[in-house]
Design a protein around this motif. Structure first.
Motif, mmCIF file in Angstrom:
data_model
loop_
_atom_site.group_PDB
_atom_site.id
_atom_site.type_symbol
_atom_site.label_atom_id
_atom_site.label_comp_id
_atom_site.label_asym_id
_atom_site.label_seq_id
_atom_site.Cartn_x
_atom_site.Cartn_y
_atom_site.Cartn_z
ATOM 1 N N PRO A 78 0.816 -1.224 0.000
ATOM 2 C CA PRO A 78 0.000 0.000 0.000
ATOM 3 C C PRO A 78 0.848 1.272 0.000
ATOM 4 C CG PRO A 78 -0.931 -1.602 1.490
ATOM 5 C CD PRO A 78 0.398 -2.160 1.029
ATOM 6 N N ALA A 79 1.973 1.254 0.706
ATOM 7 C CA ALA A 79 2.838 2.439 0.737
ATOM 8 C C ALA A 79 3.423 2.723 -0.639
ATOM 9 C CB ALA A 79 3.952 2.254 1.765
ATOM 10 N N GLU A 80 3.809 1.676 -1.362
ATOM 11 C CA GLU A 80 4.342 1.866 -2.715
ATOM 12 C C GLU A 80 3.263 2.382 -3.651
ATOM 13 O OE1 GLU A 80 7.830 -1.542 -2.895
ATOM 14 O OE2 GLU A 80 5.727 -2.147 -3.125
ATOM 15 N N MET A 81 2.055 1.884 -3.489
ATOM 16 C CA MET A 81 0.950 2.346 -4.329
ATOM 17 C C MET A 81 0.665 3.823 -4.065
ATOM 18 S SD MET A 81 -1.187 1.233 -6.619
ATOM 19 C CE MET A 81 -2.805 1.495 -7.293
ATOM 20 N N ALA A 82 0.673 4.218 -2.801
ATOM 21 C CA ALA A 82 0.401 5.609 -2.444
ATOM 22 C C ALA A 82 1.486 6.543 -2.974
ATOM 23 C CB ALA A 82 0.276 5.755 -0.934
ATOM 24 N N ALA A 83 2.703 6.016 -3.147
ATOM 25 C CA ALA A 83 3.816 6.847 -3.605
ATOM 26 C C ALA A 83 3.843 7.019 -5.128
ATOM 27 C CB ALA A 83 5.135 6.239 -3.131
ATOM 28 N N LEU A 84 2.961 6.321 -5.845
ATOM 29 C CA LEU A 84 2.943 6.466 -7.298
ATOM 30 C C LEU A 84 2.625 7.902 -7.686
ATOM 31 C CD1 LEU A 84 0.986 3.326 -8.550
ATOM 32 C CD2 LEU A 84 3.400 3.825 -8.910
ATOM 33 N N GLU A 85 3.337 8.410 -8.641
ATOM 34 C CA GLU A 85 3.039 9.730 -9.170
ATOM 35 C C GLU A 85 1.704 9.678 -9.907
ATOM 36 O OE1 GLU A 85 4.793 12.487 -8.673
ATOM 37 O OE2 GLU A 85 6.193 11.356 -7.427
ATOM 38 N N ARG A 86 1.091 10.827 -10.117
ATOM 39 C CA ARG A 86 -0.234 10.898 -10.735
ATOM 40 C C ARG A 86 -0.301 10.137 -12.054
ATOM 41 N NH1 ARG A 86 -3.545 13.269 -14.283
ATOM 42 N NH2 ARG A 86 -5.515 14.122 -13.558
ATOM 43 N N ASP A 87 0.634 10.391 -12.966
ATOM 44 C CA ASP A 87 0.591 9.743 -14.281
ATOM 45 C C ASP A 87 0.752 8.235 -14.162
ATOM 46 O OD1 ASP A 87 0.157 12.160 -15.516
ATOM 47 O OD2 ASP A 87 2.261 12.454 -16.092
ATOM 48 N N SER A 88 1.597 7.785 -13.263
ATOM 49 C CA SER A 88 1.792 6.343 -13.062
ATOM 50 C C SER A 88 0.533 5.704 -12.496
ATOM 51 C CB SER A 88 2.966 6.080 -12.125
ATOM 52 O OG SER A 88 4.159 6.539 -12.687
ATOM 53 N N PHE A 89 -0.125 6.402 -11.594
ATOM 54 C CA PHE A 89 -1.345 5.888 -10.992
ATOM 55 C C PHE A 89 -2.454 5.775 -12.043
ATOM 56 C CE2 PHE A 89 -5.344 6.457 -8.601
ATOM 57 C CZ PHE A 89 -5.236 5.392 -7.729
ATOM 58 N N VAL A 90 -2.628 6.813 -12.846
ATOM 59 C CA VAL A 90 -3.652 6.802 -13.896
ATOM 60 C C VAL A 90 -3.320 5.713 -14.920
ATOM 61 C CG1 VAL A 90 -4.650 8.135 -15.800
ATOM 62 C CG2 VAL A 90 -4.311 9.204 -13.558
ATOM 63 N N HIS A 91 -2.052 5.575 -15.271
ATOM 64 C CA HIS A 91 -1.644 4.529 -16.216
ATOM 65 C C HIS A 91 -1.983 3.146 -15.650
ATOM 66 C CE1 HIS A 91 0.630 2.309 -19.171
ATOM 67 N NE2 HIS A 91 1.288 1.706 -18.197
ATOM 68 N N ARG A 92 -1.716 2.924 -14.378
ATOM 69 C CA ARG A 92 -2.027 1.629 -13.764
ATOM 70 C C ARG A 92 -3.529 1.369 -13.801
ATOM 71 N NH1 ARG A 92 0.454 -0.747 -8.383
ATOM 72 N NH2 ARG A 92 2.214 -0.578 -9.774
ATOM 73 N N LEU A 93 -4.335 2.353 -13.440
ATOM 74 C CA LEU A 93 -5.787 2.179 -13.492
ATOM 75 C C LEU A 93 -6.254 1.840 -14.902
ATOM 76 C CD1 LEU A 93 -7.149 5.082 -11.255
ATOM 77 C CD2 LEU A 93 -7.139 2.640 -10.738
ATOM 78 N N THR A 94 -5.729 2.552 -15.878
ATOM 79 C CA THR A 94 -6.131 2.332 -17.264
ATOM 80 C C THR A 94 -5.704 0.952 -17.759
ATOM 81 O OG1 THR A 94 -5.931 4.697 -17.645
ATOM 82 C CG2 THR A 94 -6.003 3.299 -19.590
ATOM 83 N N ARG A 95 -4.526 0.512 -17.338
ATOM 84 C CA ARG A 95 -4.023 -0.790 -17.771
ATOM 85 C C ARG A 95 -4.790 -1.923 -17.104
ATOM 86 N NH1 ARG A 95 -0.298 -3.864 -15.370
ATOM 87 N NH2 ARG A 95 0.450 -2.154 -14.089
#
Length: 139
Positions: A78-95
């Protein structure tokens, strides 16, 4: 279906529960309210954003016609997920959760929101809105 939901699976190995750390019944009032409010004659479509757990799958099999599991933390803490930058987070959701023809009646986020930074819950909510059917329930 009564609540709490009790597993009807026959356990052949008594160690399974200890090894997997999975209980024999759900006791979540939120899940009880969500699944208790569904029309029992109309199977629902469930999106689960947590790990695939035996007891959850047994519960879903009693109410759902479609189940999609997208474990957002599968490879990260969870800590690594929270540290994702905005673009990385959106990319992960989209993927992991592409927006398309799949719409869901029940979306289970569990405690994911507890681990996100201040911007991630609104990004997730925007993404989930695109896959939620009219009147979908969020837990």
């Amino acid at each position: 279906m009564g609540w709490p939901h009790r597993s009807s699976a026959v356990r052949t190995n008594p160690v399974d529960r200890a090894v997997c750390n999975q209980p024999d019944e759900h006791d979540s009032p939120g899940l009880g309210e969500i699944f208790g409010s569904l029309d029992p004659e109309t199977p629902c479509r469930i999106l689960d954003l947590g790990p695939a757990l035996r007891l959850n799958l047994e519960l879903y099999s009693t109410v759902a016609s479609k189940v999609r599991i997208v474990d957002l933390f599968r490879n990260d803490s969870p800590a690594e997920m929270a540290a994702l930058e905005r673009d990385s987070f959106v990319h992960r959701l989209t993927r992991l959760l592409p927006i398309g023809d799949d719409l869901f009646d029940v979306i289970l986020t569990w405690d994911l929101l507890d681990y996100f930074d201040h911007e991630q819950p609104s990004l997730l909510a925007s993404h989930l809105a695109a896959v939620a059917d009219h009147g979908a329930r969020l837990h």
